[in-house]
Scaffold this motif. Structure first.
Motif, PDB file in Angstrom:
ATOM      1  N   GLY A   1       0.809  -1.218   0.000  1.00 41.83           N
ATOM      2  CA  GLY A   1       0.000   0.000   0.000  1.00 41.83           C
ATOM      3  C   GLY A   1       0.838   1.261   0.000  1.00 41.83           C
ATOM      4  O   GLY A   1       0.434   2.284  -0.547  1.00 41.83           O
TER       5      GLY A   1
ATOM      6  N   PHE B   1       3.375   1.840  -1.709  1.00 49.18           N
ATOM      7  CA  PHE B   1       3.839   2.193  -3.051  1.00 49.18           C
ATOM      8  C   PHE B   1       2.681   2.338  -4.029  1.00 49.18           C
ATOM      9  O   PHE B   1       2.887   2.491  -5.204  1.00 49.18           O
ATOM     10  CB  PHE B   1       4.787   1.112  -3.592  1.00 49.18           C
ATOM     11  N   PHE B   2       1.470   2.211  -3.521  1.00 52.61           N
ATOM     12  CA  PHE B   2       0.344   2.160  -4.440  1.00 52.61           C
ATOM     13  C   PHE B   2       0.170   3.479  -5.173  1.00 52.61           C
ATOM     14  O   PHE B   2       0.175   4.543  -4.571  1.00 52.61           O
ATOM     15  CB  PHE B   2      -0.934   1.792  -3.700  1.00 52.61           C
ATOM     16  N   PRO B   3       0.013   3.441  -6.514  1.00 56.13           N
ATOM     17  CA  PRO B   3      -0.162   4.673  -7.265  1.00 56.13           C
ATOM     18  C   PRO B   3      -1.577   5.246  -7.116  1.00 56.13           C
ATOM     19  O   PRO B   3      -2.525   4.698  -7.661  1.00 56.13           O
ATOM     20  CB  PRO B   3       0.094   4.253  -8.718  1.00 56.13           C
ATOM     21  N   TRP B   4      -1.676   6.336  -6.361  1.00 55.07           N
ATOM     22  CA  TRP B   4      -2.995   6.927  -6.118  1.00 55.07           C
ATOM     23  C   TRP B   4      -3.607   7.530  -7.361  1.00 55.07           C
ATOM     24  O   TRP B   4      -4.817   7.695  -7.431  1.00 55.07           O
ATOM     25  CB  TRP B   4      -2.917   7.953  -4.982  1.00 55.07           C
TER      26      TRP B   4
END
Lengths: 306, 277
Positions: free
Chosen positions: B115, B117-120
């Motif tokens: 989470g 590194f998750f691309p928002w």
């Protein structure tokens, strides 16, 4: 009624994890799956409530065969990611070596240097972009002032709208804002290199370069790899620098994947098409995420919770 | 490692090189901040015409009379709420992950690590649609929920790292005395790991404070805008009010600089811990 200790433990675990679990589902898992579904429809911002019609793979085909795809991919992969990550690792390593040098300690500047490093690091990206836009401003920005008074240029340069300078300018902003984190991480790693190795090498007549190449660098390699991987993941998806610096302009010259997602969704109002671009990005990122877990994440999880 | 100082000519060259390096380092890193700080106290509109200079607080008066204070308050409300919420749930989650063994534990921890590194950018569309249907656009509650989700992975991660340093025997002693798990967390663990909580909270607050993308997508009402959105209003289509922008930037950065000072070392050890083993 009394509950068995085992059942009580289970209830405790469930209650303690539930809020985070809910958050992960509601804000990560569900939107990701929903985004995937949207990418196969032609939903627009104007017909949110009724939703879109399924269009199969046509969003993907349109994006991958569009004229701008190659430019956007090149901008994202080369300028935004490769150049900035390479530069920040190189500069970060230089800064870390500088901060670790005996010279800096002798002139009593180590603490000052650490504080200097903190300034760009603590600056929010939004402000970092503002600061550099001011420095690069063609009408009264300090850089143009300096170049004009020293006679290096005759007319002010509009760094942010000139095609040859706009990417280097954006790269400068990203590198300025993100290098300190890399530098401080590398500095921490540098300080774990045992001093007696250098002493031994010195006695054996190794040159400074040989000491760096065969002692320091091998010690730093794992840290450099993690930093490179994390930087790639963070930068590849980054929206804020390009959007605030140039709004993907001049024209669409500096458009990257993240700004394309935003432009398609909130300016062209084509949410479905934009979702397809997002899924494409996610697939690329999944590869890097897998690499991270393969080489670093799992060991780290073991270290943390066993 | 501390490098050795060479004697004689090569030593002089090396010192000279390092001195030059330090100079370049300082100039590159400080110049933007210096000019923004300086510009925020200058009367830019006048100096363009009449070449006047001198210090003034005009820019600051201008932005605060034009409603900048509203953005500061909005940012405070959203960031403090999200941070409090995230730290509270993270404490219990981190405790579970470090103390209990249950099925799916490593999977959950892995998801939380991922989470971070998750691309928002790819979550913005679906969240926007869901929020639009739930009337959470232009709502501080909506933004708070998003920011809580946004920072929770990292706060859990930091707190798990902190919890592993606290011996389990403490929990067990308290449990033998009849304390429940919740009491153990709030009365025994929390006081010990207070420094860790402060670090996590500071980090979370800073992340929210400079967040731009979600705020841009979810907030259009001027009365609800946060500082990053407010700042970018001064960039007009034709002309930029640079004095106002720079004063606003100083106001936006002052708290982050102050909070960053005690936090930086902790952050670094958290980020690359796995690599230096």
């Amino acid at each position: 009624m009394t509950l068995s200790p085992k059942l009580r433990n289970r209830i405790t675990i469930f209650m303690m994890l539930f809020p985070t679990f809910l958050l992960l589902i509601a804000f990560y898992v569900y939107p990701t799956l929903y985004n995937l579904q949207l990418s196969f429809t032609d939903i627009t911002l104007l017909q949110l409530r009724q939703g879109g019609d399924p269009v199969g793979l046509s969003n993907y085909i349109e994006f991958l065969t569009s004229n701008s795809f190659f430019d956007i991919a090149l901008n994202t992969v080369f300028w935004l990611t490769a150049v900035t990550v390479a530069l920040r690792l190189f500069l970060g390593l230089c800064f870390a070596i500088l901060l670790n040098s005996r010279f800096l300690a002798e002139i009593r500047m180590t603490t000052i240097a650490r504080l200097i490093l903190l300034v760009p690091w603590a600056t929010p990206p939004v402000v970092a972009v503002i600061a550099w836009r001011w420095l690069f401003d063609p009408r009264h920005g300090p850089i143009n002032d300096l170049l004009l008074t020293t006679g290096l240029i005759d007319d002010p340069v509009a760094f942010m709208s000139n095609l040859t300078t706009v990417w280097p300018a954006i790269v400068t902003i990203v590198v300025w804002n993100t290098t300190p984190l890399v530098a401080v991480s590398l500095l921490a790693a540098l300080q774990t290199v045992p001093e007696d190795l250098h002493e031994a090498a010195e006695i054996d007549g190794a040159t400074r370069w040989q000491q760096f190449r065969f002692i320091t660098l091998p010690f730093l390699t794992p840290t450099i790899s993690v930093l490179a991987l994390m930087s790639v993941i963070w930068t590849f998806n980054n929206f804020v620098y390009v959007w605030l610096a140039t709004s993907a302009g001049p024209g669409t010259y500096t458009n990257v994947l993240a700004t394309e997602v935003y432009i398609r969704a909130f300016i062209d109002l084509r949410l479905g098409y934009s979702a397809a671009i997002g899924v494409t990005m996610a697939v690329v990122m999944a590869v890097f995420g897998a690499l991270y877990f393969r080489y670093f994440g799992l060991t780290e999880m073991q270290d943390k919770v066993g | 490692m501390r490098s050795y100082q060479r004697q004689g000519l090569s030593g002089a060259i090396e010192s000279g090189g390092l001195a030059l390096g330090f100079f370049v380092f300082a100039v590159f890193l400080l110049t933007p901040a210096y000019f923004v700080f300086k510009g925020s106290f200058e009367n830019l509109t006048v100096s363009l015409v009449a070449n006047e200079s001198g210090w003034t607080l005009r820019n600051y008066f201008e932005i605060f009379s034009a409603g900048y204070f509203r953005y500061v308050v909005n940012s405070m409300i959203v960031c403090i709420s999200a941070t409090t919420l995230a730290c509270t749930i993270s404490l219990f989650t981190a405790y579970c992950l470090s103390r209990f063994r249950f099925r799916g534990r490593m999977f959950l921890f892995g998801a939380i690590m991922g989470g971070q590194f998750f691309p928002w950018i790819i979550l913005v569309n679906p969240i926007f649609i869901v929020f639009a249907r739930a009337s959470l656009i232009n709502s501080q509650l909506g933004l708070v929920l998003c920011y809580t989700a946004f920072i929770t992975p990292f706060t859990v991660y930091l707190l798990v790292g902190y919890l592993t340093t606290i011996p389990k025997s403490l929990d067990e002693a308290a449990m033998i005395d009849g304390a429940s798990r919740v009491v153990v967390v709030t009365k025994i663990i929390l006081p010990i790991m207070w420094p860790g909580m402060v670090a996590a909270a500071t980090f979370g607050f800073l992340q929210c404070w400079s967040e731009y993308l979600l705020a841009l997508a979810l907030i259009t009402d001027n009365d609800l805008k946060t500082i990053p959105l407010g700042l970018y209003q001064y960039f007009g289509d034709v002309q930029t009010d640079w004095g106002a922008v720079m004063a606003g930037s100083v106001v936006a950065t002052a708290p982050t600089l102050l909070l960053f000072l005690p936090l930086q070392r902790k952050l670094v050890s958290g980020l690359t811990a796995g690599a230096t083993k």
